[in-house]
Design a protein around this motif. Structure first.
Motif, PDB file in Angstrom:
ATOM      1  N   GLY A 114       9.342  -5.689   4.217  1.00  0.00           N
ATOM      2  CA  GLY A 114       9.775  -5.387   2.949  1.00  0.00           C
ATOM      3  C   GLY A 114       8.864  -5.928   1.812  1.00  0.00           C
ATOM      4  O   GLY A 114       9.703  -6.319   0.706  1.00  0.00           O
ATOM      5  N   ALA A 115       7.832  -6.601   2.359  1.00  0.00           N
ATOM      6  CA  ALA A 115       7.204  -7.724   1.228  1.00  0.00           C
ATOM      7  C   ALA A 115       6.112  -6.843   0.624  1.00  0.00           C
ATOM      8  O   ALA A 115       5.629  -7.779  -0.359  1.00  0.00           O
ATOM      9  N   LEU A 116       5.720  -5.686   0.769  1.00  0.00           N
ATOM     10  CA  LEU A 116       4.603  -5.040   0.020  1.00  0.00           C
ATOM     11  C   LEU A 116       5.257  -4.746  -1.470  1.00  0.00           C
ATOM     12  O   LEU A 116       6.608  -4.337  -1.494  1.00  0.00           O
ATOM     13  N   ASP A 117       4.433  -4.669  -2.417  1.00  0.00           N
ATOM     14  CA  ASP A 117       4.717  -3.927  -3.817  1.00  0.00           C
ATOM     15  C   ASP A 117       5.285  -2.457  -3.387  1.00  0.00           C
ATOM     16  O   ASP A 117       4.721  -1.831  -2.670  1.00  0.00           O
ATOM     17  N   VAL A 118       5.946  -1.821  -4.591  1.00  0.00           N
ATOM     18  CA  VAL A 118       6.347  -0.608  -4.374  1.00  0.00           C
ATOM     19  C   VAL A 118       5.282   0.699  -4.306  1.00  0.00           C
ATOM     20  O   VAL A 118       5.353   1.261  -3.347  1.00  0.00           O
ATOM     21  N   LYS A 119       4.005   0.346  -5.033  1.00  0.00           N
ATOM     22  CA  LYS A 119       2.987   1.091  -5.116  1.00  0.00           C
ATOM     23  C   LYS A 119       2.310   1.276  -3.465  1.00  0.00           C
ATOM     24  O   LYS A 119       2.041   2.183  -2.756  1.00  0.00           O
ATOM     25  N   THR A 120       2.180  -0.097  -2.973  1.00  0.00           N
ATOM     26  CA  THR A 120       1.607  -0.246  -1.594  1.00  0.00           C
ATOM     27  C   THR A 120       2.423   0.365  -0.521  1.00  0.00           C
ATOM     28  O   THR A 120       2.004   1.138   0.378  1.00  0.00           O
ATOM     29  N   THR A 121       4.000   0.143  -0.603  1.00  0.00           N
ATOM     30  CA  THR A 121       4.864   0.661   0.216  1.00  0.00           C
ATOM     31  C   THR A 121       4.884   2.271   0.267  1.00  0.00           C
ATOM     32  O   THR A 121       4.850   2.782   1.290  1.00  0.00           O
ATOM     33  N   LYS A 122       4.847   2.904  -0.965  1.00  0.00           N
ATOM     34  CA  LYS A 122       4.618   4.402  -0.910  1.00  0.00           C
ATOM     35  C   LYS A 122       3.359   4.987  -0.225  1.00  0.00           C
ATOM     36  O   LYS A 122       3.277   5.925   0.450  1.00  0.00           O
ATOM     37  N   ALA A 123       2.214   4.009  -0.295  1.00  0.00           N
ATOM     38  CA  ALA A 123       0.870   4.721   0.025  1.00  0.00           C
ATOM     39  C   ALA A 123       1.126   4.226   1.697  1.00  0.00           C
ATOM     40  O   ALA A 123       0.443   5.349   2.323  1.00  0.00           O
ATOM     41  N   VAL A 124       1.602   3.414   2.184  1.00  0.00           N
ATOM     42  CA  VAL A 124       1.587   3.234   3.549  1.00  0.00           C
ATOM     43  C   VAL A 124       2.629   4.276   4.126  1.00  0.00           C
ATOM     44  O   VAL A 124       2.290   5.146   5.152  1.00  0.00           O
ATOM     45  N   GLN A 125       3.754   4.487   3.398  1.00  0.00           N
ATOM     46  CA  GLN A 125       4.684   5.458   4.018  1.00  0.00           C
ATOM     47  C   GLN A 125       4.080   7.060   3.793  1.00  0.00           C
ATOM     48  O   GLN A 125       4.129   7.825   4.850  1.00  0.00           O
ATOM     49  N   ARG A 126       3.122   7.332   3.007  1.00  0.00           N
ATOM     50  CA  ARG A 126       2.574   8.482   2.839  1.00  0.00           C
ATOM     51  C   ARG A 126       1.228   8.596   4.122  1.00  0.00           C
ATOM     52  O   ARG A 126       1.143   9.702   4.412  1.00  0.00           O
ATOM     53  N   HIS A 127       0.712   7.520   4.220  1.00  0.00           N
ATOM     54  CA  HIS A 127      -0.250   7.400   5.328  1.00  0.00           C
ATOM     55  C   HIS A 127       0.427   7.880   6.773  1.00  0.00           C
ATOM     56  O   HIS A 127       0.054   8.635   7.505  1.00  0.00           O
ATOM     57  N   LEU A 128       1.621   7.084   6.734  1.00  0.00           N
ATOM     58  CA  LEU A 128       2.521   7.411   8.095  1.00  0.00           C
ATOM     59  C   LEU A 128       2.919   8.912   8.334  1.00  0.00           C
ATOM     60  O   LEU A 128       2.943   9.598   9.267  1.00  0.00           O
ATOM     61  N   GLN A 129       3.313   9.330   7.129  1.00  0.00           N
ATOM     62  CA  GLN A 129       3.507  10.902   7.165  1.00  0.00           C
ATOM     63  C   GLN A 129       2.370  11.793   7.625  1.00  0.00           C
ATOM     64  O   GLN A 129       2.584  12.629   8.308  1.00  0.00           O
ATOM     65  N   ALA A 130       1.476  11.273   7.451  1.00  0.00           N
ATOM     66  CA  ALA A 130       0.170  12.166   7.372  1.00  0.00           C
ATOM     67  C   ALA A 130      -0.492  11.817   8.754  1.00  0.00           C
ATOM     68  O   ALA A 130      -1.568  12.667   9.548  1.00  0.00           O
ATOM     69  N   CYS A 131      -0.158  10.780   9.483  1.00  0.00           N
ATOM     70  CA  CYS A 131      -1.032  10.108  10.632  1.00  0.00           C
ATOM     71  C   CYS A 131       0.039   9.696  11.998  1.00  0.00           C
ATOM     72  O   CYS A 131       0.802   8.760  11.693  1.00  0.00           O
ATOM     73  N   LYS A 132      -0.054  10.587  12.733  1.00  0.00           N
ATOM     74  CA  LYS A 132       1.037  10.475  13.992  1.00  0.00           C
ATOM     75  C   LYS A 132       0.573   9.208  14.642  1.00  0.00           C
ATOM     76  O   LYS A 132       1.402   8.624  15.288  1.00  0.00           O
TER      77      LYS A 132
END
Lengths: 95, 207
Positions: free
Chosen positions: A33-51
């Motif tokens: 939980g050490a990423l900034d909010v913007k990067t966390t959201k970007a990673v989460q969106r990547h995960l939604q798109a990449c199985k």
């Protein structure tokens, strides 16, 4: 570079998302939980798109949690008694 | 371990509120209560850590004895720049690694086989679905044995970081102090150790 990878890469770039390799590099901080909010959201969106990255993160998280299951054996009281005597005697001799 | 006559009884200390500062003062005064507190508070933790490096209980016990002796012998030189906790863990890690070094027959990691492969930032391999791996598997003796053997293959620097962070669950700052690493270097070592273990487990249990 294969057409498939080129297309996927382009998709992530257009969406403003990190690549799979970047997601791996963020994995440690993502779990902490050490990423900034913007990067966390970007990673989460990547995960939604990449199985494949979803699977990677699940495996990475479980590997990290594995350490908590390790046994925690204790020294027996006889050893501690001997250790206490050893320390007091050794330190007594030096003074 | 040296055999000694039994002169005084060791009284296991209950959970105490003795501060490090008071404990260090007691050790400097060679007080019995301070030795008891030191053993009660730290010997099991140091034993567990050492055992993870060395596997053999007798060797891990010897490390505990050596570490605590070293600490009480050098307590007058302890300046308090770091915590007693950090000092104890650091000496334990160093002493354990010293014992490991002569073991030239150990297998080593082939990182090319372990690190994920990418093409222009995109995965080149398909990962297996760990949802298929039940939690109960993690509790099985054979699984734990496999993980232990996998950790043994890790290079010493990665092994130390992984054991302190993920197994002993030390806070990041403490891991950095014990191993005298910057935070990025510590994270990198833990990360690579996790990647290695993930790969080993996946190859054996998830495919």
């Amino acid at each position: 570079m294969s057409v498939k990878h080129k297309t996927i890469r382009m998709m992530f770039t257009l969406m403003g998302l990190p690549t799979c390799e970047e997601v791996e590099q963020f994995a440690y901080d993502f779990l902490e939980g050490a990423l900034d909010v913007k990067t966390t959201k970007a990673v989460q969106r990547h995960l939604q798109a990449c199985k494949n990255c979803q699977r990677f993160i699940v495996a990475y998280r479980r590997t990290s949690a594995l350490g908590k299951t390790f046994p925690r054996p204790s020294l027996d009281s006889e050893f501690k008694q001997n250790l206490f005597e050893f320390l007091t005697q050794r330190m007594g001799k030096t003074t | 371990m040296e055999s000694l006559p039994k002169s005084r009884d060791f009284q296991p200390a209950a959970a105490s509120n003795i501060s490090d500062k008071d404990l260090i003062r007691g050790l400097r005064e060679k007080a019995d209560w301070a030795y008891q507190e030191l053993i009660s508070r730290w010997s099991d933790k140091l034993y567990q850590l050492s055992l993870r490096f060395l596997k053999r209980p007798e060797e891990a016990q010897e490390i505990v004895q050596e570490v605590l002796l070293k600490v009480v012998e050098k307590i007058d030189t302890f300046e308090g720049g770091s915590s007693l906790y950090t000092w104890l863990y650091r000496v334990t890690v160093n002493e354990s690694l010293m014992r490991l070094r002569p073991d030239k027959g150990r297998k080593t990691v082939s990182w090319e086989d372990v690190l994920p492969k990418y093409e222009n930032g995109i995965h080149l391999e398909n990962f297996s679905d760990w949802v298929k791996l039940p939690d109960e598997k993690f509790e099985e003796k054979e699984f734990k044995q496999f993980v232990q053997e996998s950790i043994e293959i890790l290079p010493d620097d990665l092994k130390a970081a992984y054991l302190l962070k993920d197994v002993e669950q030390l806070p990041e700052d403490e891991v950095c102090k014990v191993l005298e690493l910057t935070k990025p270097a510590m994270k990198n070592r833990v990360h690579r150790a996790r990647l290695f273990l993930r790969k080993k487990i996946e190859e054996r249990y998830v495919r």
